[in-house]
Design an enzyme around this catalytic site. Structure first.
Site, PDB file in Angstrom:
ATOM      1  N   HIS A  13       0.872  -1.199   0.000  1.00  0.00           N
ATOM      2  CA  HIS A  13       0.000   0.000   0.000  1.00  0.00           C
ATOM      3  C   HIS A  13       0.898   1.235   0.000  1.00  0.00           C
ATOM      4  O   HIS A  13       1.515   1.556   1.015  1.00  0.00           O
ATOM      5  CB  HIS A  13      -0.902   0.005   1.238  1.00  0.00           C
ATOM      6  CG  HIS A  13      -1.821   1.181   1.310  1.00  0.00           C
ATOM      7  ND1 HIS A  13      -3.143   1.051   1.659  1.00  0.00           N
ATOM      8  CD2 HIS A  13      -1.637   2.506   1.078  1.00  0.00           C
ATOM      9  CE1 HIS A  13      -3.718   2.250   1.643  1.00  0.00           C
ATOM     10  NE2 HIS A  13      -2.810   3.149   1.305  1.00  0.00           N
ATOM     11  N   HIS A  15       1.531   5.392  -1.688  1.00  0.00           N
ATOM     12  CA  HIS A  15       1.140   6.581  -2.469  1.00  0.00           C
ATOM     13  C   HIS A  15       2.383   7.188  -3.109  1.00  0.00           C
ATOM     14  O   HIS A  15       3.309   7.593  -2.394  1.00  0.00           O
ATOM     15  CB  HIS A  15       0.484   7.633  -1.572  1.00  0.00           C
ATOM     16  CG  HIS A  15      -0.784   7.148  -0.946  1.00  0.00           C
ATOM     17  ND1 HIS A  15      -2.017   7.328  -1.522  1.00  0.00           N
ATOM     18  CD2 HIS A  15      -1.006   6.458   0.202  1.00  0.00           C
ATOM     19  CE1 HIS A  15      -2.951   6.778  -0.759  1.00  0.00           C
ATOM     20  NE2 HIS A  15      -2.368   6.243   0.303  1.00  0.00           N
ATOM     21  N   LYS A  99      -9.212  -0.581  -5.707  1.00  0.00           N
ATOM     22  CA  LYS A  99      -9.257   0.078  -4.398  1.00  0.00           C
ATOM     23  C   LYS A  99     -10.635   0.663  -4.122  1.00  0.00           C
ATOM     24  O   LYS A  99     -11.177   1.406  -4.938  1.00  0.00           O
ATOM     25  CB  LYS A  99      -8.213   1.215  -4.389  1.00  0.00           C
ATOM     26  CG  LYS A  99      -8.254   2.103  -3.160  1.00  0.00           C
ATOM     27  CD  LYS A  99      -7.724   1.379  -1.927  1.00  0.00           C
ATOM     28  CE  LYS A  99      -7.941   2.204  -0.675  1.00  0.00           C
ATOM     29  NZ  LYS A  99      -6.726   2.647  -0.040  1.00  0.00           N
ATOM     30  N   HIS A 136     -10.304   0.698   2.019  1.00  0.00           N
ATOM     31  CA  HIS A 136     -10.127   1.690   3.089  1.00  0.00           C
ATOM     32  C   HIS A 136     -11.325   1.528   4.013  1.00  0.00           C
ATOM     33  O   HIS A 136     -12.427   1.974   3.701  1.00  0.00           O
ATOM     34  CB  HIS A 136     -10.052   3.119   2.520  1.00  0.00           C
ATOM     35  CG  HIS A 136      -9.800   4.126   3.598  1.00  0.00           C
ATOM     36  ND1 HIS A 136      -8.615   4.827   3.701  1.00  0.00           N
ATOM     37  CD2 HIS A 136     -10.557   4.523   4.655  1.00  0.00           C
ATOM     38  CE1 HIS A 136      -8.673   5.617   4.769  1.00  0.00           C
ATOM     39  NE2 HIS A 136      -9.842   5.449   5.357  1.00  0.00           N
ATOM     40  N   HIS A 174      -4.370  -0.919   6.086  1.00  0.00           N
ATOM     41  CA  HIS A 174      -3.944  -0.114   7.241  1.00  0.00           C
ATOM     42  C   HIS A 174      -4.867  -0.268   8.448  1.00  0.00           C
ATOM     43  O   HIS A 174      -5.440   0.695   8.925  1.00  0.00           O
ATOM     44  CB  HIS A 174      -3.745   1.362   6.880  1.00  0.00           C
ATOM     45  CG  HIS A 174      -4.796   1.966   5.992  1.00  0.00           C
ATOM     46  ND1 HIS A 174      -6.132   1.874   6.251  1.00  0.00           N
ATOM     47  CD2 HIS A 174      -4.695   2.693   4.857  1.00  0.00           C
ATOM     48  CE1 HIS A 174      -6.801   2.510   5.320  1.00  0.00           C
ATOM     49  NE2 HIS A 174      -5.961   3.011   4.455  1.00  0.00           N
ATOM     50  N   ASP A 247       1.450   2.600   3.524  1.00  0.00           N
ATOM     51  CA  ASP A 247       0.607   3.787   3.348  1.00  0.00           C
ATOM     52  C   ASP A 247       1.462   5.049   3.412  1.00  0.00           C
ATOM     53  O   ASP A 247       0.996   6.099   3.847  1.00  0.00           O
ATOM     54  CB  ASP A 247      -0.516   3.837   4.395  1.00  0.00           C
ATOM     55  CG  ASP A 247      -1.634   4.790   3.987  1.00  0.00           C
ATOM     56  OD1 ASP A 247      -1.644   5.252   2.831  1.00  0.00           O
ATOM     57  OD2 ASP A 247      -2.486   5.086   4.846  1.00  0.00           O
TER      58      ASP A 247
HETATM   59  O1  DOR Z   1      -3.272   9.102   5.889  1.00  0.00           O
HETATM   60  C1  DOR Z   1      -3.690   8.852   4.780  1.00  0.00           C
HETATM   61  N1  DOR Z   1      -3.203   9.464   3.678  1.00  0.00           N
HETATM   62  N2  DOR Z   1      -4.686   7.976   4.658  1.00  0.00           N
HETATM   63  C2  DOR Z   1      -5.295   7.762   3.486  1.00  0.00           C
HETATM   64  O2  DOR Z   1      -6.190   6.967   3.450  1.00  0.00           O
HETATM   65  C3  DOR Z   1      -4.909   8.526   2.278  1.00  0.00           C
HETATM   66  C4  DOR Z   1      -3.551   9.013   2.373  1.00  0.00           C
HETATM   67  C5  DOR Z   1      -3.217  10.065   1.341  1.00  0.00           C
HETATM   68  O3  DOR Z   1      -3.512   9.842   0.153  1.00  0.00           O
HETATM   69  O4  DOR Z   1      -2.640  11.080   1.687  1.00  0.00           O
HETATM   70 ZN    ZN Z   2      -3.342   5.071   1.686  1.00  0.00          ZN
END
Ligand code: DOR
Ligand code: ZN
Length: 344
Positions: A13, A15, A99, A136, A174, A247
């Protein structure tokens, strides 16, 4: 023990964002990780197979020369998602998972799902084709306390979806509560759960005691200490239901240090050092590999990485406090204790 060798870890997971941020943060993950499940919550989100293929090209362009890092793509599920497009993207090897964001649950989730009945046909198709659903797991109802949103989601949304779609492979992403751990443990082969690095380290006091600490604010928000202890037990147990999904979610400092700060902890840079420290404190270094490198591929039906990484224990390792990006500085997660394990 002062040295440990593991299969190269994966991040289930992650970003990476886009543009200048993508170019700055991709090397941070590619340095230690073999593969990562890439979150689709861009603006606008990655909704179709064609968009996922384009995004994968942009990511590939940001991978440092000589790295064999592989991004595993996901689609962002909307009420308009076409089941045929999902099946085709999977058959073409573009996507690994889909997702599910409940609309309004977190960063860039406005296009997510409001009425879960509307995505039934997509979920049926996914079950048929063995495409995992990454979830999520938080309800967004205004009357549900933010600290209860995960537990309520399991009862009101997740369990009904899984009962209605037998065979659907689901990753609870998460997880932050004992409720999440218990549900994942009881879920059998079609259910897995990722745990982040930061939720193994912080509880809600870290965010709120002695002044508000925006760099510890993420979603799902960290819970009370008893929940963190349960997450630690789960992650270090070796149980194949649990695997690493960092995450790691970069936001620039101005966007974090704000009257309405963004959710996300950026852990890509130091995750392996933090986890080695945490697992050592738990007397579970021998189970680190299961969590970071074996259980995730097993759930996704992939082979573990052939390559290995070695961590060595020594004097405290220093990581940069921030990484510079073309969009501004991003603060690296501070675990609040010294790190002695470095990836060599
Ligand atoms: O803390 C987080 N940041 N939780 C999420 O679900 C999304 C993520 C983000 O994209 O910044
Ligand atoms: Zn995330």
């Amino acid at each position: 023990m002062t040295q440990i060798t593991l299969r190269r870890p994966d991040d289930w997971h992650l970003h990476l964002r886009d543009g200048a941020m993508l170019r700055a943060v991709t090397p941070e993950t590619a340095r230690h990780f073999g593969r990562a499940i890439i979150m689709p919550n861009l603006m606008p989100p990655v909704v179709t197979g064609a968009q996922a293929a384009d995004y994968r090209e942009r990511i590939r362009a940001g991978i440092p020369e000589g790295s064999d890092f592989t991004p595993l793509m996901t689609l962002y599920l909307t009420e308009e998602t076409d089941p045929a497009d999902v099946a085709k993207a999977k058959a073409q090897g573009i996507i690994t998972a889909v997702k599910l964001y409940p609309a309004g649950a977190t960063t860039n989730s406005a296009s997510g799902v409001r009425d879960f009945d509307k995505v039934r046909p997509v979920l049926e198709t996914m079950a048929e084709h063995g495409i995992p659903l990454c979830v999520h797991g938080e309800v967004v109802d205004g009357d549900v306390d933010i600290f209860d949103r995960e537990a309520v989601f399991i009862d009101r949304v997740l369990d009904p979806i899984r009962r209605a779609t037998p065979g659907l492979r689901v990753v609870m992403e998460h997880i932050t509560t004992k409720d999440g751990v218990d549900y994942a443990r009881a879920g059998g082969d079609t259910l897995g759960a990722t745990i982040t690095t930061h939720h193994l380290v912080i509880n809600r006091n870290h965010i709120l005691v002695g002044g508000i600490k925006p760099h510890y604010y993420c979603l799902p928000v960290a819970k009370r200490e008893t929940h963190r202890q349960t997450l630690l037990e789960a992650a270090t147990s070796g149980d194949k239901s649990f695997f690493l999904g960092t995450d790691s979610a970069p936001h620039t400092d101005p966007n974090k240090e704000s009257a309405c700060g963004c959710a996300g902890c950026f852990t890509a840079t130091n995750t392996m050092s933090v986890l080695a420290e945490v697992f050592e404190q738990q007397g579970a270094l021998d189970r680190l590999e299961a969590f970071t490198s074996l259980n995730g591929p097993a759930f996704y039906g992939l082979a573990p990485n052939e390559a290995r990484i070695t961590l060595e224990k020594g004097d405290a390792v220093r990581y940069p406090e921030k990484i510079e990006t073309g969009d501004g500085p991003v603060t690296v997660f501070d675990p609040g204790f010294p790190l002695h394990w470095r990836v060599v």
